[in-house]
Design a protein around this motif. Structure first.
Motif, PDB file in Angstrom:
ATOM      1  N   ASP A 124      36.648  55.164 -10.934  1.00  0.00           N
ATOM      2  CA  ASP A 124      37.186  55.822 -12.121  1.00  0.00           C
ATOM      3  C   ASP A 124      36.041  56.646 -12.697  1.00  0.00           C
ATOM      4  OD1 ASP A 124      37.793  56.049 -15.052  1.00  0.00           O
ATOM      5  OD2 ASP A 124      39.496  54.784 -14.556  1.00  0.00           O
ATOM      6  N   GLY A 127      36.904  61.285 -16.472  1.00  0.00           N
ATOM      7  CA  GLY A 127      37.793  60.861 -17.559  1.00  0.00           C
ATOM      8  C   GLY A 127      37.714  61.651 -18.854  1.00  0.00           C
ATOM      9  N   PRO A 128      37.608  62.982 -18.772  1.00  0.00           N
ATOM     10  CA  PRO A 128      37.529  63.731 -20.030  1.00  0.00           C
ATOM     11  C   PRO A 128      38.859  63.701 -20.773  1.00  0.00           C
ATOM     12  CG  PRO A 128      37.839  65.237 -18.209  1.00  0.00           C
ATOM     13  CD  PRO A 128      37.658  63.880 -17.604  1.00  0.00           C
ATOM     14  N   HIS A 164      40.696  59.603 -14.558  1.00  0.00           N
ATOM     15  CA  HIS A 164      41.668  59.084 -15.520  1.00  0.00           C
ATOM     16  C   HIS A 164      41.621  59.965 -16.778  1.00  0.00           C
ATOM     17  CE1 HIS A 164      44.217  55.787 -16.945  1.00  0.00           C
ATOM     18  NE2 HIS A 164      43.576  55.819 -18.087  1.00  0.00           N
ATOM     19  N   GLY A 166      42.212  61.836 -20.151  1.00  0.00           N
ATOM     20  CA  GLY A 166      42.822  61.592 -21.453  1.00  0.00           C
ATOM     21  C   GLY A 166      43.698  62.808 -21.750  1.00  0.00           C
ATOM     22  N   TYR A 356      34.488  51.351 -12.726  1.00  0.00           N
ATOM     23  CA  TYR A 356      34.769  52.215 -13.875  1.00  0.00           C
ATOM     24  C   TYR A 356      33.451  52.771 -14.382  1.00  0.00           C
ATOM     25  CZ  TYR A 356      39.438  50.136 -13.915  1.00  0.00           C
ATOM     26  OH  TYR A 356      40.701  49.724 -13.569  1.00  0.00           O
ATOM     27  N   GLN A 362      32.376  51.108 -24.276  1.00  0.00           N
ATOM     28  CA  GLN A 362      33.703  50.581 -23.914  1.00  0.00           C
ATOM     29  C   GLN A 362      33.623  49.242 -23.166  1.00  0.00           C
ATOM     30  OE1 GLN A 362      36.747  53.255 -22.561  1.00  0.00           O
ATOM     31  NE2 GLN A 362      35.796  55.029 -23.562  1.00  0.00           N
ATOM     32  N   HIS A 365      36.360  46.742 -24.006  1.00  0.00           N
ATOM     33  CA  HIS A 365      37.658  47.177 -23.469  1.00  0.00           C
ATOM     34  C   HIS A 365      37.779  46.767 -21.997  1.00  0.00           C
ATOM     35  CE1 HIS A 365      41.094  49.622 -22.388  1.00  0.00           C
ATOM     36  NE2 HIS A 365      40.371  50.217 -21.460  1.00  0.00           N
TER      37      HIS A 365
HETATM   38  N1  ARG Z   1      39.233  59.253 -21.639  1.00  0.00           N
HETATM   39  C1  ARG Z   1      38.434  58.085 -21.916  1.00  0.00           C
HETATM   40  C2  ARG Z   1      37.438  58.400 -23.018  1.00  0.00           C
HETATM   41  O1  ARG Z   1      37.046  59.514 -23.159  1.00  0.00           O
HETATM   42  C3  ARG Z   1      37.686  57.595 -20.729  1.00  0.00           C
HETATM   43  C4  ARG Z   1      38.549  57.047 -19.628  1.00  0.00           C
HETATM   44  C5  ARG Z   1      37.869  55.961 -18.893  1.00  0.00           C
HETATM   45  N2  ARG Z   1      38.694  55.357 -17.894  1.00  0.00           N
HETATM   46  C6  ARG Z   1      39.630  54.424 -18.096  1.00  0.00           C
HETATM   47  N3  ARG Z   1      40.318  53.974 -17.080  1.00  0.00           N
HETATM   48  N4  ARG Z   1      39.846  53.928 -19.298  1.00  0.00           N
HETATM   49  O2  ARG Z   1      37.022  57.506 -23.718  1.00  0.00           O
END
Ligand code: ARG
Length: 610
Positions: A124, A127-128, A164, A166, A356, A362, A365
């Motif tokens: 993973d 992830g932007p 992944h 956002g 990840y 995080q 999480h």
């Molecule tokens: N879009 C998320 C952020 O900017 C990061 C994603 C990370 N990957 C995941 N599977 N949660 O915080």
């Protein structure tokens, strides 16, 4: 061929025979390590202290001697010696090094072998949050994630890099509100990317979201309130908003494309949060049916092993965290989406491991996700939060640029490229001034070099840190041509190539029918040893998901190379005999190949001439 593994297999029968507790043999083997001081040999075997049964009067130096005596006859090692409290110093035979180094010349992977048990990894990465400028955290995730993809793949594993995105968050409320009230139709038709970026900034300014502040923090601001309502309508399936979202998405993805292209990052799969959205009710239903999740005061929660039920997301515990997967208002959470993602990835790619690459904030999480996913049945998957620290500015505060705490990544790369060009020109002028023959690159060539060096500098600076620590983004330091930097390694590579050019030598024969290696000087010996240590570095980097082991290796290799070049007795093109010249040319060619390969594993390019 991994030297360390080879030494360990040499020791294994001896240790198994001598150890009173056979279960400890792997630990004892782990005590064979490269020695930190070359005077103590190439490697050290430090298990005698742990193996000696002191109660029975055994002394570690005697145990060390017994281990040495039990080693099988071999052509690898000089007779080992015992030092200090029972260290065994190991020195490889020069003839062994010479043969081994000649052996890797015909190997396209330079001695690195495929993993004995190839695994499947889902990584993973990146992830932007689309529709927002890329944040430095996403830059780190992209760079580190891509390096891990490359390293694991090089070792023969199957790797899927999954972005992944956002693409379902509150930022769309900003675009929806902006588009509905402030759009310039002609501008949108001509260049939707630019128009959306303008609207995003316009709304932030209108809402007076301070530089560096996340818009989600601005809770009682009326503009933000309107944006949030748009987000809620989108999530509730409002037809107009969903259609607009569908219209914005290509432009949002288009904003990312040039960045990935410039970073030379190719991502295998891009499945954003929106992709999982339709699955979320099913996930909650399944977890309820399996009695993993329970209803509690209108919300759906997963208690932890102790039965603790959280009431708010903030209340999620620290150890063995419980989780909320549907809030009282019916909204699903980041956790629900990530659980759906685990399921989808497990079913689609059947991975052995899911990594990840996400920032350290995080951590909780992911602890939650992993604990719940295991409960849910995904307990044979290795879950890893490959976390990284923050990038700090020169003031040691979170890195921020002029506009909005999110950096304009492209301009950051431009700055690094621009500075690299300046330094390249200064370096060339300096070399010219002291009488070196310097190559007059055309403007086009100079620009290409600057791009490769500048982008490489940003990546190398990031990857050369132990990823878990914070680091200071220092554009001047990272573009230096001397030290543990991309430019230094790229110069070292180009120098290898220039020796072949200068001598008008075709390298092909060194790769298909390599000459014998003659070790006539300590500098050659040290260089051969470093070249053979490449597999060790790649495997160690992969084992703990730490690319900086490869930059540390490159730095050692570059130092050994520079000693070799500076040694008068080690002239390459003017070597005393044709055999020595060939042998040294082979070493030079291998240095170049290893540097290029190692940089490639980090996603960094090289140029043939600088
Ligand atoms: N879009 C998320 C952020 O900017 C990061 C994603 C990370 N990957 C995941 N599977 N949660 O915080």
């Amino acid at each position: 061929m991994n030297l360390l593994t080879q030494l360990r297999s040499l020791f294994e029968p001896a240790l198994t025979a001598l150890a009173s507790d056979k279960a400890k043999v792997p630990d004892y083997l782990g005590a064979i390590k490269p020695s930190s001081n070359a005077d103590h040999g190439d490697y050290q075997a430090n298990m005698a202290m742990a193996m000696a049964n002191r109660a029975a009067g055994q002394k570690p130096p005697d145990v060390a001697k017994a281990i040495i005596a039990a080693l099988p006859a071999n052509d690898t090692l000089e007779p080992p010696t015992v030092a200090g409290p029972g260290f065994i110093n190991l020195r490889l035979k020069s003839e062994f090094l010479a043969k081994a180094v000649q052996g890797i010349a015909t190997n396209p992977k330079l001695g690195v072998e495929h993993a004995k048990k190839p695994r499947t990894f889902v990584i993973d990465l990146s992830g932007p949050n689309v529709a927002k400028p890329l944040h430095v955290g996403h830059l780190r995730s992209t760079i580190i994630g891509d390096a891990l993809v490359r390293i694991l793949r090089f070792l023969g594993h199957t790797v899927v890099g999954d972005n992944h995105l956002g693409d379902w968050g509150t930022q769309f409320g900003i675009l929806l509100h902006g588009y509905k009230n402030f759009r310039d139709d002609a501008a949108f038709a001509a260049d939707p990317v630019r128009e959306l970026a303008r609207l995003y900034i316009h709304i932030r300014n209108l809402a007076k979201v301070a530089d560096g502040e996340d818009e989600e923090g601005a809770t009682d601001n009326p503009v933000m309130q309107a944006c949030r309502e748009e987000t809620s309508r989108l999530h509730a399936g409002d037809a107009e908003n969903v259609t607009l979202w569908q219209m914005f998405m290509p432009a949002c993805l288009e904003m990312l494309r040039p960045i990935y292209e410039r970073l030379d990052v190719r991502i295998d799969s891009t499945l954003g949060e929106s992709f999982y959205n339709p699955m979320l009710p099913g996930i909650v239903k399944d977890m309820l049916a399996k009695q993993i999740a329970f209803e509690s005061k209108g919300a759906v929660v997963i208690p932890n092993a102790k039965g603790i039920v959280p009431q708010t997301e903030e209340e999620q515990g620290k150890e063995d965290p419980p989780a909320i997967i549907r809030k009282r208002d019916g909204a699903f959470t980041y956790t629900t989406t990530d659980l759906a993602t685990v399921k989808h990835r497990a079913e689609t790619w059947k991975p052995d491991a899911m990594l990840y690459v996400v920032g350290a904030p995080q951590a909780l999480h992911f602890k939650t996700i992993f604990a719940q996913a295991r409960r849910w049945g995904y307990d044979s998957v290795e879950f890893q939060h490959v976390q990284f620290g923050s990038m700090l500015g020169a003031d040691r505060k979170m890195f921020a640029t002029r506009k909005g705490g999110v950096i304009e990544l492209m301009s950051l790369l431009d700055d690094a490229v621009c500075l690299s060009l300046q330094k390249y020109e200064a370096n060339t002028a300096e070399r010219h001034a002291v009488g070196h023959k310097v190559w007059e690159a055309s403007t086009e060539e100079k620009n290409e070099i600057a791009e490769v060096v500048g982008v490489g500098a940003v990546k190398y600076a990031d990857l050369s840190q132990n990823r878990t620590t914070d680091y200071i983004f220092d554009i001047d330091k990272m573009t230096n041509t001397i030290g543990n930097t991309a430019a230094y390694m790229q110069y070292a590579y180009a120098r290898c190539r220039s020796i072949f050019r200068e001598g008008e030598i075709d390298e092909a024969r060194f790769r298909t029918n390599p000459p014998s290696v003659v070790i006539s000087h300590a500098a050659e010996r040290a260089l051969a040893l470093q070249l053979l240590r490449f597999p060790e570095a790649v495997e160690a980097a992969a084992a703990d998901y730490v690319p900086h082991i490869i930059t540390a290796y490159l730095w050692d290799l570059a130092k050994a190379t520079s000693v070799f070049y500076d040694t008068k007795e080690c002239h390459v093109l003017k070597a005393a005999t044709p055999e020595l010249k060939d042998s040294r040319l082979l070493l030079v060619d291998l240095v170049g190949r290893v540097i290029k390969q190692a940089l490639d594993l980090l996603g960094i390019k090289t140029v043939e001439r600088m």
